[in-house]
Design a protein around this motif. Structure first.
Motif, short mmCIF file in Angstrom:
data_model
loop_
_atom_site.label_atom_id
_atom_site.label_comp_id
_atom_site.label_asym_id
_atom_site.label_seq_id
_atom_site.Cartn_x
_atom_site.Cartn_y
_atom_site.Cartn_z
N LEU A 122 0.87 -1.17 0.00
CA LEU A 122 0.00 0.00 0.00
C LEU A 122 0.91 1.22 0.00
O LEU A 122 1.65 1.45 0.96
N VAL A 123 0.89 1.98 -1.09
CA VAL A 123 1.73 3.17 -1.23
C VAL A 123 0.79 4.36 -1.38
O VAL A 123 -0.06 4.38 -2.27
N ALA A 124 0.94 5.33 -0.50
CA ALA A 124 0.09 6.53 -0.56
C ALA A 124 0.90 7.74 -0.14
O ALA A 124 1.89 7.63 0.59
N THR A 125 0.46 8.90 -0.61
CA THR A 125 1.13 10.14 -0.24
C THR A 125 0.42 10.79 0.94
O THR A 125 -0.79 10.64 1.12
N VAL A 126 1.21 11.49 1.72
CA VAL A 126 0.70 12.31 2.82
C VAL A 126 1.37 13.67 2.71
O VAL A 126 2.46 13.79 2.14
N PRO A 127 0.74 14.73 3.23
CA PRO A 127 1.36 16.05 3.18
C PRO A 127 2.68 16.08 3.95
O PRO A 127 2.81 15.45 4.99
N MET A 128 3.65 16.81 3.40
CA MET A 128 4.95 16.93 4.05
C MET A 128 4.90 18.04 5.10
O MET A 128 4.56 19.18 4.77
N PRO A 129 5.23 17.74 6.36
CA PRO A 129 5.24 18.77 7.40
C PRO A 129 6.29 19.86 7.12
O PRO A 129 7.31 19.61 6.48
N ALA A 130 6.02 21.06 7.62
CA ALA A 130 6.90 22.21 7.38
C ALA A 130 8.33 21.97 7.86
O ALA A 130 9.29 22.39 7.21
N ALA A 131 8.50 21.28 8.98
CA ALA A 131 9.86 21.02 9.49
C ALA A 131 10.64 20.13 8.54
O ALA A 131 11.86 20.29 8.37
N ILE A 132 9.98 19.18 7.89
CA ILE A 132 10.66 18.30 6.94
C ILE A 132 10.96 19.06 5.65
O ILE A 132 12.02 18.89 5.06
N ILE A 133 10.04 19.94 5.23
CA ILE A 133 10.31 20.78 4.06
C ILE A 133 11.58 21.60 4.30
O ILE A 133 12.46 21.67 3.44
N ALA A 134 11.69 22.20 5.48
CA ALA A 134 12.87 23.01 5.81
C ALA A 134 14.14 22.16 5.82
O ALA A 134 15.18 22.59 5.31
N ALA A 135 14.07 20.95 6.39
CA ALA A 135 15.25 20.08 6.45
C ALA A 135 15.69 19.65 5.05
O ALA A 135 16.89 19.64 4.75
N ILE A 136 14.75 19.33 4.18
CA ILE A 136 15.11 18.91 2.81
C ILE A 136 15.62 20.10 2.02
O ILE A 136 16.56 19.96 1.23
N ASP A 137 15.05 21.27 2.23
CA ASP A 137 15.52 22.48 1.57
C ASP A 137 16.96 22.78 1.97
O ASP A 137 17.80 23.12 1.12
N THR A 138 17.28 22.63 3.24
CA THR A 138 18.65 22.83 3.73
C THR A 138 19.59 21.78 3.12
O THR A 138 20.70 22.11 2.69
N PHE A 139 19.15 20.53 3.07
CA PHE A 139 19.95 19.46 2.46
C PHE A 139 20.24 19.79 1.00
O PHE A 139 21.38 19.63 0.53
N ASN A 140 19.22 20.23 0.26
CA ASN A 140 19.42 20.58 -1.15
C ASN A 140 20.40 21.73 -1.32
O ASN A 140 21.23 21.72 -2.22
N ALA A 141 20.30 22.74 -0.45
CA ALA A 141 21.21 23.88 -0.53
C ALA A 141 22.66 23.45 -0.33
O ALA A 141 23.57 23.99 -0.97
N GLU A 142 22.89 22.46 0.52
CA GLU A 142 24.25 21.99 0.79
C GLU A 142 24.78 21.02 -0.26
O GLU A 142 25.97 21.00 -0.54
N HIS A 143 23.91 20.20 -0.86
CA HIS A 143 24.39 19.08 -1.67
C HIS A 143 24.00 19.10 -3.14
O HIS A 143 24.52 18.28 -3.90
N HIS A 144 23.12 20.00 -3.57
CA HIS A 144 22.67 19.96 -4.96
C HIS A 144 23.75 20.47 -5.90
O HIS A 144 24.37 21.50 -5.67
N VAL A 145 23.98 19.72 -6.98
CA VAL A 145 24.89 20.12 -8.04
C VAL A 145 24.09 20.06 -9.33
O VAL A 145 23.54 19.02 -9.69
N GLU A 146 24.00 21.21 -10.01
CA GLU A 146 23.24 21.26 -11.26
C GLU A 146 24.00 20.48 -12.32
O GLU A 146 25.18 20.70 -12.55
N ARG A 147 23.31 19.55 -12.94
CA ARG A 147 23.93 18.72 -13.97
C ARG A 147 23.25 19.01 -15.30
O ARG A 147 22.04 18.88 -15.42
N SER A 148 24.06 19.38 -16.29
CA SER A 148 23.49 19.65 -17.61
C SER A 148 23.29 18.34 -18.34
O SER A 148 24.01 17.37 -18.13
N PHE A 149 22.29 18.32 -19.20
CA PHE A 149 21.99 17.12 -19.97
C PHE A 149 22.84 17.12 -21.23
O PHE A 149 22.81 18.08 -22.00
#
Length: 173
Positions: A122-149
């Motif tokens: 059973l796979v279903a989506t649930v809304p993402m809490p604001a604290a998790i949004i902030a944590a993932i946003d911080t993770f992306n800011a630290e680790h995201h590298v734009e890759r061109s196709f």
């Protein structure tokens, strides 16, 4: 198996069991929400009842964040309604144990979609809490590298195997 995740966010999962109006099913289950952190309740503790619906704390899971998936996390966060995918695996029918096992929670939309393809999970989506949004946003800011196709170009070299060369095909005619 060892995880390659650079960050983990511990969450608690709340599910709902509702009486089914079908002659083939007794209950319909669905994930309701995700709590940041771990509640003090034991897994599969009944936490509420309203009409024909009962809510349970299903247990603890870890959202694993990988640096190679930051583009997918960004897509999820920019979708307007960020979501988490909760995966519950059915257990064999036994009155002494809960109906499902909490398998995982993910913030990666591609992984969430892939988990819907096989099996009886059973796979279903649930809304993402604001604290998790902030944590993932911080993770992306630290680790995201734009890759061109970069589209690969075919190798137009001379084939090494007989029968693959244009001259061989013309000689056969």
């Amino acid at each position: 198996m060892r995880s390659t995740a650079l960050a983990r966010i511990i969450v608690g999962v709340v599910v709902e069991r509702r009486k089914a109006s079908s002659p083939w099913l007794d209950f319909i289950w669905r994930p309701l929400s995700v709590l940041v952190g771990t509640p003090s309740a034991a897994p599969w503790t009944r936490i509420g009842e309203e009409g024909d619906a009962t809510t349970f704390y299903a247990g603890e899971a870890a959202i694993e964040l990988h640096r190679t998936e930051t583009a997918n996390y960004r897509q999820n966060l920019s979708s307007g309604i960020p979501a988490l995918w909760v995966v519950l695996r059915p257990k064999l029918a036994n009155s002494a144990s809960p109906a499902f096992e909490l398998l995982m929670v993910t913030a990666d939309p591609a992984e969430g979609e892939a988990l819907t393809d096989a099996g009886n999970d059973l796979v279903a989506t649930v809304p993402m809490p604001a604290a998790i949004i902030a944590a993932i946003d911080t993770f992306n800011a630290e680790h995201h590298v734009e890759r061109s196709f970069n589209k690969r170009k075919r190798d137009r070299g001379v084939p090494q195997l007989p029968g693959h060369c244009r001259e061989d095909r013309e000689n056969r005619k």
